[in-house]
Design a protein around this motif. Sequence first.
Motif, mmCIF file in Angstrom:
data_model
loop_
_atom_site.group_PDB
_atom_site.id
_atom_site.type_symbol
_atom_site.label_atom_id
_atom_site.label_comp_id
_atom_site.label_asym_id
_atom_site.label_seq_id
_atom_site.Cartn_x
_atom_site.Cartn_y
_atom_site.Cartn_z
ATOM 1 N N LEU A 234 -37.687 -20.889 29.374
ATOM 2 C CA LEU A 234 -38.260 -19.486 29.489
ATOM 3 C C LEU A 234 -39.043 -19.550 30.213
ATOM 4 O O LEU A 234 -39.155 -18.578 31.586
ATOM 5 C CB LEU A 234 -39.052 -19.692 28.048
ATOM 6 C CG LEU A 234 -39.236 -17.897 28.094
ATOM 7 C CD1 LEU A 234 -39.044 -17.001 27.975
ATOM 8 C CD2 LEU A 234 -40.706 -18.385 25.868
ATOM 9 N N LEU B 280 -32.133 -15.987 27.703
ATOM 10 C CA LEU B 280 -32.977 -16.758 28.287
ATOM 11 C C LEU B 280 -32.469 -16.348 29.282
ATOM 12 O O LEU B 280 -32.478 -16.604 30.355
ATOM 13 C CB LEU B 280 -33.030 -18.347 28.102
ATOM 14 C CG LEU B 280 -33.552 -18.542 26.684
ATOM 15 C CD1 LEU B 280 -33.586 -20.231 26.899
ATOM 16 C CD2 LEU B 280 -35.212 -19.089 28.328
ATOM 17 N N ALA C 276 -37.717 -19.318 33.958
ATOM 18 C CA ALA C 276 -36.586 -17.679 34.004
ATOM 19 C C ALA C 276 -38.110 -16.816 34.359
ATOM 20 O O ALA C 276 -37.503 -16.629 35.265
ATOM 21 C CB ALA C 276 -36.018 -17.610 32.813
ATOM 22 N N LEU D 256 -24.867 -23.739 23.945
ATOM 23 C CA LEU D 256 -24.125 -23.774 22.894
ATOM 24 C C LEU D 256 -23.917 -25.718 22.344
ATOM 25 O O LEU D 256 -23.245 -25.609 21.398
ATOM 26 C CB LEU D 256 -22.960 -22.947 22.722
ATOM 27 C CG LEU D 256 -23.718 -21.547 21.975
ATOM 28 C CD1 LEU D 256 -22.171 -20.190 21.485
ATOM 29 C CD2 LEU D 256 -24.423 -21.607 20.453
ATOM 30 N N ILE E 273 -39.265 -15.508 22.333
ATOM 31 C CA ILE E 273 -37.829 -16.507 21.842
ATOM 32 C C ILE E 273 -38.573 -17.657 21.520
ATOM 33 O O ILE E 273 -37.373 -18.609 20.701
ATOM 34 C CB ILE E 273 -37.339 -16.195 23.432
ATOM 35 C CG1 ILE E 273 -37.139 -14.445 23.868
ATOM 36 C CG2 ILE E 273 -36.138 -17.385 23.263
ATOM 37 C CD1 ILE E 273 -36.919 -15.029 25.748
ATOM 38 N N LEU F 261 -23.776 -20.142 31.060
ATOM 39 C CA LEU F 261 -25.113 -20.190 30.006
ATOM 40 C C LEU F 261 -25.094 -20.598 28.970
ATOM 41 O O LEU F 261 -25.680 -21.640 28.465
ATOM 42 C CB LEU F 261 -26.368 -19.990 31.388
ATOM 43 C CG LEU F 261 -26.558 -19.909 33.032
ATOM 44 C CD1 LEU F 261 -28.048 -19.538 32.871
ATOM 45 C CD2 LEU F 261 -27.326 -21.091 32.645
ATOM 46 N N ILE F 262 -24.470 -19.667 27.951
ATOM 47 C CA ILE F 262 -24.821 -19.820 27.025
ATOM 48 C C ILE F 262 -23.704 -20.326 26.310
ATOM 49 O O ILE F 262 -23.820 -21.362 25.442
ATOM 50 C CB ILE F 262 -24.128 -17.914 26.387
ATOM 51 C CG1 ILE F 262 -25.068 -16.976 26.832
ATOM 52 C CG2 ILE F 262 -23.597 -17.525 24.900
ATOM 53 C CD1 ILE F 262 -25.275 -15.554 26.448
ATOM 54 N N GLY G 227 -24.195 -16.333 33.865
ATOM 55 C CA GLY G 227 -24.642 -15.542 33.007
ATOM 56 C C GLY G 227 -24.184 -16.133 31.040
ATOM 57 O O GLY G 227 -24.963 -17.122 30.770
ATOM 58 N N ALA H 84 -28.355 -19.177 17.345
ATOM 59 C CA ALA H 84 -28.721 -19.876 19.567
ATOM 60 C C ALA H 84 -28.167 -19.134 20.834
ATOM 61 O O ALA H 84 -28.507 -19.307 22.155
ATOM 62 C CB ALA H 84 -27.971 -21.689 19.691
ATOM 63 N N VAL H 85 -27.164 -18.411 20.007
ATOM 64 C CA VAL H 85 -26.486 -17.448 21.384
ATOM 65 C C VAL H 85 -27.507 -16.417 21.117
ATOM 66 O O VAL H 85 -27.389 -16.177 22.515
ATOM 67 C CB VAL H 85 -24.602 -16.965 20.542
ATOM 68 C CG1 VAL H 85 -24.110 -15.053 20.986
ATOM 69 C CG2 VAL H 85 -23.850 -17.783 20.166
ATOM 70 N N VAL I 201 -31.094 -16.425 21.553
ATOM 71 C CA VAL I 201 -31.632 -17.890 21.754
ATOM 72 C C VAL I 201 -31.567 -17.863 23.582
ATOM 73 O O VAL I 201 -31.966 -17.273 24.534
ATOM 74 C CB VAL I 201 -31.961 -19.250 21.609
ATOM 75 C CG1 VAL I 201 -33.199 -19.792 23.026
ATOM 76 C CG2 VAL I 201 -32.559 -18.328 20.938
ATOM 77 N N PHE I 202 -30.657 -17.514 23.979
ATOM 78 C CA PHE I 202 -29.198 -18.212 25.709
ATOM 79 C C PHE I 202 -29.078 -17.155 26.100
ATOM 80 O O PHE I 202 -29.284 -17.572 27.137
ATOM 81 C CB PHE I 202 -28.209 -18.951 24.935
ATOM 82 C CG PHE I 202 -28.515 -20.711 24.528
ATOM 83 C CD1 PHE I 202 -29.464 -21.210 25.654
ATOM 84 C CD2 PHE I 202 -27.845 -21.221 23.575
ATOM 85 C CE1 PHE I 202 -30.336 -23.051 25.052
ATOM 86 C CE2 PHE I 202 -28.583 -22.969 22.879
ATOM 87 C CZ PHE I 202 -29.344 -23.237 23.867
ATOM 88 N N ALA I 203 -28.355 -15.865 25.170
ATOM 89 C CA ALA I 203 -28.826 -14.861 26.202
ATOM 90 C C ALA I 203 -29.649 -13.782 26.599
ATOM 91 O O ALA I 203 -29.899 -13.391 27.614
ATOM 92 C CB ALA I 203 -27.737 -13.549 25.070
ATOM 93 N N ILE J 207 -37.081 -25.135 25.174
ATOM 94 C CA ILE J 207 -36.653 -23.735 25.344
ATOM 95 C C ILE J 207 -37.972 -23.151 26.336
ATOM 96 O O ILE J 207 -37.831 -22.144 27.004
ATOM 97 C CB ILE J 207 -36.523 -23.128 24.288
ATOM 98 C CG1 ILE J 207 -35.128 -24.170 22.626
ATOM 99 C CG2 ILE J 207 -36.726 -22.012 24.085
ATOM 100 C CD1 ILE J 207 -33.702 -23.081 24.303
ATOM 101 N N SER K 248 -26.455 -27.721 21.384
ATOM 102 C CA SER K 248 -26.869 -27.593 20.491
ATOM 103 C C SER K 248 -25.908 -27.916 19.538
ATOM 104 O O SER K 248 -26.288 -28.564 18.466
ATOM 105 C CB SER K 248 -26.582 -25.839 20.108
ATOM 106 O OG SER K 248 -27.670 -25.671 21.482
#
Lengths: 316, 668
Positions: free
Chosen positions: A41, B367, A44, A72, B388, A67-68, A64, B360-361, B363-365, A37, A75
């Motif tokens: 980050l 990013l 990004a 997910l 974050i 990506l989520i 976008g 996690a949702v 966090v990824f949002a 992460i 994870s």
Amino acid sequence: MSGAPLGYLTSNGARADATVPLTWFLVLLSSAVCLIIAYMLWRAVRRGRAVEAGLPAVARGVGGVRLIFIGLGISSLFLLVALGWTMIALGHVAPMPRRPEITIDVTAHQWWWQADYGGAVPSERFTTANEIHVPVGAKVLVRLHGGDVIHSFWVPKLTGKTDAIPGQVNLTWLEADEPGIYRGQCSEYCGLQHAHMGFEVVAESPREFAKWRAAQLQTAPPPVTPEQAEGLALMEYRCALCHTVRGTSAGSNVGPDLTHLMSRRLIAAGTYPNNRANLAGWIEDPQGAKPGAQMPPQHLTGPQLQAVVAYLETLE
Amino acid sequence: MSAADLTAGREGPLADTDTRLSRTPRVAVADAALRDRLERIWRTEPGLKGWFGTVDHKEIGKRYLVTAFIMLAIGGIEALVLRLQLAGPNKHLLTPEQYNELFSTHGMTMIFLYAGPVLSGFSNYFFPLWLGARDMAFPRMNALSYWIYLAAALFLYAGPLVGAGPNDGWFNYVPYAEKAFNPGINEDIYALGMVFLGISTSVGAANFIVTAARCRAPGMSINRLPIMVWGTLTASAANLVVIPAVSLAFFLLWMDRNLGTSFFTVAGGGEPLLWQHLFWLFGHPWVYAIVLPAMGMVSDGLPTFSRTPLVGYTLVALSTVATMLLGFGVWVHHMFATGLPGLGLAFFSGASIIITIPSAVAVFAWLATIWLGKPVFTTAFKFFAGMILLFVIGGVSGFMTASVPADWQLTDTYFVVAHLHYVLIGINVFPVCGATYMWFPKMTGRLMDERLGWWNFWTMFLGFNLAFLPMHLTGLLGMPRRIYTYDAGMGFSALNMITTIGSFVFAVGVLMFFWNVIKSRRSGAIAGPDPWSGPSLEWTIPSPPPPYNFAVIPTVASRHPLWEDQLDETENRSSFEEGMTLDEGKEALAVSILDAEPDRILKMPSDTTAPFWLTVATAVLFAGLLGKLWWLAALGGIGAIASLAFWNEPRTKLLEREPDAHEERRNG
């Protein structure tokens, strides 16, 4: 990890063994997640590097939300693995041994540990404090009793925490793989001296354990020298209100059983090495050594203190 | 009337709706005359009466923030003293009693008197501004919630001041908290203080819920709410469920200690574990109550500085609610070592692992938002982006403790201390600092110093990680929590020294923050209404906002009213210059819950000292209970009833709420 007697990333017993790989897996997985992460980050932030402030808002590109969902999905996969491993490990450590070789009743007090070794008949039973002996390779069932407030029994190298709660009996178990002295510690905040409520689990070969057990069953020997005799008299007068020394008239169970005091490595619940100077210092001023301890200062004269220590030293 | 009148013929969200308003409000363009009239209607009276009687949400919000920041400073100083004691083995800076009182007071201060209230402060100040409203739904209850927070904070701090601070941790486990083991007045102050403080939280929560549901600009339908509002809304809903549980628990404890009941004492047939269930049923959701609004700040702040809308708005909003709902099912993970049956442990372990998913949702949002945006590297952006990483670290260590066998080792060691500080500082303090940099110009009209901000962020960020990252290792090496000292041979001496040094670096960073706030308030660059080119309604009005907030009630046509021209999300355009004036007295607009169609005209209350006197009387009541001076308690009770009567009395001044238009139609 050798310099960390309470460290639990290594273990020396069957019950802790089942947890160590799981803990390592979680540590590594978690570290990896943080690094990934952090990298994402960083990327990004670098990617979108803008030069000037006050830039007009931009319509974002597509994808976008995808990506989520990708994030997910990955994870969740690892979460499921962790969940499965957790349940398997739980299956190994949670059930209590059906036929434990030894059962010890441990009562947690402010701030010391009482260990009662059971037996079929009263002559096989004895009580010790702050030092628990177990034979190597034996499944030991520990029944936890709360003496006053909530404490927690914890021997990181052998077993995780279980609370000792007044009004209920909690069970835990441990099994040492190899001989050694394993540090234990109260891990539930229990008042002033929570910091100094340690104990030791001594794992030894079954033969040595049997020897130790036999020795513990003995009552205290009679005093030999006049000084020791004076010490015994003082002990029976001053200490018997709280302590037991089997074979004498001291028989109270408010404080630790002192019958085999000198067989223990440490005094004051794992706080000081058990030697003449520390013992004398402790008797004279427990509050100085361990403020808030339940033992009051004794105000003995010099010779009296010498006599009491001389007697206590016979309690092997 | 036709609803089209409201928007004066434009194609807006109101164009086709049948309004339920009982009166046709004047629709006009905001001009100087209107502003003058509104200023006269809404301004707080000068002098003492205004000071004690104001019901302006901005005034209350500012007081909340200042008080909470003072609490942060006090709690921080306490932490530094604790860290000095732990810097090396066998130190004697503090006695065990002092250490135990200090760590308990530190926890109480940071969790109850800083973390919750600081978010309430932001929400109090900004809810109406985000929502396009003139004030909160219940302005006087809003004042009450602040006064009670202040009084309860003073009540709780009376303990440490008289040398009887809480000494059983903020979690306050029985039986140690019972009279038999804790005979002093320490725990009585804590128990009663927590019941007292609970009133403030409950009142505030009810107010947030109703305000978010009903007091929005027309067109701000539920799927256009800022995420921050979602966060505060769900946190408030949770508070309404759990605060009664914990208030009851603290009251039962007080009864055990003072009236001879035995709810928690074994000797009288009580059950010590009951306390833990009641406490954590509150305590765990409370964690989400103090992080969800802060996560909302990041969800709203990051897009502003990334110059692009939040990716996955709906997912993030839903995950906020999902986190809260799941949060009710995981309180037992604080009690894995208490001897509960294995099947129960497995269930709560699973639930605690699953709760990672909605987080996690978010966090990824975030990013993805940075990834697809064009970030502007302001200090606020740094705090939000830095959060974050801290959120992830705090999150994964929480996920580790959700695994029961691992938790039996991890729990009550410094690993958990590291975890909870990553959660509470990482997810609460960092967003709060970012939010301060972001919204300070709106509140004061001046920008905070960006150069000092650079030093501020990096000192805090590095100091924090230097202090708390090694602490994970301290925990894995087995250092138990809540011990006032440790021996040299345990292997954690060096790590503790690093943590202590890091904590002082962090403290310097926090000082820079405070210094920047104080300095910029006097001499910061003039901000103007919209220094960041922000997307939401608060940026349409002057900085600082006038007492009435919005001269005309804005009409909202999208999630990002100010970005519509650039993003071209919709053909409809929001309207800020023209709208309902609502200037026949102190008036505000209420809308329907889901679609935000105009629904009622609210008559808003004028300034009153009733909330202040009610607080004073309640404080007297609690002081009476504390001293077991029943006559004093009775006096306080009577005073409270009198204040409530006074609160309800001047009906003519307050005016009744607008009658239901439908009902009138039905009846007439």
